[in-house]
Design a protein around this motif. Structure first.
Motif, mmCIF file in Angstrom:
data_model
loop_
_atom_site.group_PDB
_atom_site.id
_atom_site.type_symbol
_atom_site.label_atom_id
_atom_site.label_comp_id
_atom_site.label_asym_id
_atom_site.label_seq_id
_atom_site.Cartn_x
_atom_site.Cartn_y
_atom_site.Cartn_z
ATOM 1 N N THR A 84 37.929 53.840 31.557
ATOM 2 C CA THR A 84 38.013 54.856 32.605
ATOM 3 C C THR A 84 39.125 55.854 32.295
ATOM 4 O O THR A 84 39.037 57.024 32.666
ATOM 5 C CB THR A 84 38.241 54.185 33.977
ATOM 6 O OG1 THR A 84 37.124 53.320 34.238
ATOM 7 C CG2 THR A 84 38.346 55.194 35.085
ATOM 8 N N GLN A 94 35.361 37.910 34.488
ATOM 9 C CA GLN A 94 35.410 39.164 35.251
ATOM 10 C C GLN A 94 36.748 39.883 35.085
ATOM 11 O O GLN A 94 36.823 41.094 35.228
ATOM 12 C CB GLN A 94 35.114 38.911 36.729
ATOM 13 C CG GLN A 94 33.670 38.527 37.000
ATOM 14 C CD GLN A 94 32.693 39.588 36.508
ATOM 15 O OE1 GLN A 94 32.881 40.779 36.689
ATOM 16 N NE2 GLN A 94 31.628 39.131 35.854
ATOM 17 N N HIS A 95 37.802 39.160 34.759
ATOM 18 C CA HIS A 95 39.087 39.815 34.490
ATOM 19 C C HIS A 95 38.972 40.656 33.221
ATOM 20 O O HIS A 95 39.542 41.746 33.140
ATOM 21 C CB HIS A 95 40.210 38.779 34.351
ATOM 22 C CG HIS A 95 40.485 38.042 35.617
ATOM 23 N ND1 HIS A 95 41.095 38.627 36.698
ATOM 24 C CD2 HIS A 95 40.199 36.773 35.983
ATOM 25 C CE1 HIS A 95 41.188 37.738 37.675
ATOM 26 N NE2 HIS A 95 40.640 36.603 37.262
ATOM 27 N N SER A 130 30.766 51.309 33.435
ATOM 28 C CA SER A 130 30.426 49.984 33.953
ATOM 29 C C SER A 130 30.330 49.035 32.765
ATOM 30 O O SER A 130 29.939 49.427 31.671
ATOM 31 C CB SER A 130 29.115 50.003 34.750
ATOM 32 O OG SER A 130 28.033 50.296 33.909
ATOM 33 N N THR A 169 36.901 47.955 31.800
ATOM 34 C CA THR A 169 36.528 49.074 32.672
ATOM 35 C C THR A 169 37.708 50.008 32.876
ATOM 36 O O THR A 169 37.583 51.228 32.750
ATOM 37 C CB THR A 169 36.017 48.553 34.038
ATOM 38 O OG1 THR A 169 34.892 47.690 33.817
ATOM 39 C CG2 THR A 169 35.612 49.694 34.947
ATOM 40 N N GLU A 170 38.859 49.441 33.176
ATOM 41 C CA GLU A 170 40.057 50.254 33.403
ATOM 42 C C GLU A 170 40.448 51.025 32.143
ATOM 43 O O GLU A 170 40.766 52.220 32.210
ATOM 44 C CB GLU A 170 41.220 49.368 33.843
ATOM 45 C CG GLU A 170 42.478 50.151 34.137
ATOM 46 C CD GLU A 170 43.632 49.273 34.599
ATOM 47 O OE1 GLU A 170 44.745 49.811 34.686
ATOM 48 O OE2 GLU A 170 43.433 48.076 34.864
ATOM 49 N N VAL A 191 36.194 42.032 32.162
ATOM 50 C CA VAL A 191 35.375 43.176 32.576
ATOM 51 C C VAL A 191 36.252 44.231 33.241
ATOM 52 O O VAL A 191 36.157 45.429 32.938
ATOM 53 C CB VAL A 191 34.236 42.731 33.522
ATOM 54 C CG1 VAL A 191 33.560 43.922 34.175
ATOM 55 C CG2 VAL A 191 33.226 41.878 32.765
ATOM 56 N N ALA A 192 37.123 43.804 34.141
ATOM 57 C CA ALA A 192 38.007 44.737 34.846
ATOM 58 C C ALA A 192 38.952 45.437 33.873
ATOM 59 O O ALA A 192 39.182 46.651 33.989
ATOM 60 C CB ALA A 192 38.798 44.002 35.925
ATOM 61 N N ALA A 193 39.475 44.707 32.902
ATOM 62 C CA ALA A 193 40.407 45.290 31.936
ATOM 63 C C ALA A 193 39.708 46.334 31.061
ATOM 64 O O ALA A 193 40.247 47.423 30.829
ATOM 65 C CB ALA A 193 41.020 44.194 31.067
#
Length: 106
Positions: free
Chosen positions: A60, A49-50, A69, A56-57, A52-54
């Motif tokens: 974005t 999930q880290h 997403s 996504t950021e 995924v967050a990276a």
């Protein structure tokens, strides 16, 4: 969730995920209504999930993209754009944080 049984905890996670899917579906409908197209970019190398967050950021921050997403299991980043995004810019954004960009599809 320490006071919940494993089964109750799993059910709670499923309910919370369902709520997110419904919100995502509403956002997708609005984006489509506004004339934006859905694009998907294959992202290779994500494992948690880290990651995924990276991703996504990073996406974005790319101008012209909205509703970004990332699906870890499928290895795909989805987003909306008014026009076809520049693949080189997407690739650079993903690779600058250590992942590989694959195909871009509409």
């Amino acid at each position: 969730m320490s006071g919940l049984t494993r089964e109750a905890g799993n059910k709670l996670k499923q309910v919370m995920k369902l709520g997110k899917q419904r919100r995502d579906n509403r956002v997708a409908a609005l984006e489509k209504e506004m004339g934006k197209s859905l694009y998907k970019l294959v992202v290779k190398g994500m494992s948690c999930q880290h990651c995924v967050a990276a991703v996504t950021e990073a996406l974005t921050k790319v101008s012209g993209l909205s509703s970004v997403s990332v699906d870890l299991e499928k290895g795909v980043a989805s987003f909306y754009s008014d026009s076809e995004p520049d693949y080189a810019v997407l690739k650079d954004a993903v690779e600058s944080i250590g992942f590989d960009a694959g195909d871009l599809v509409q």
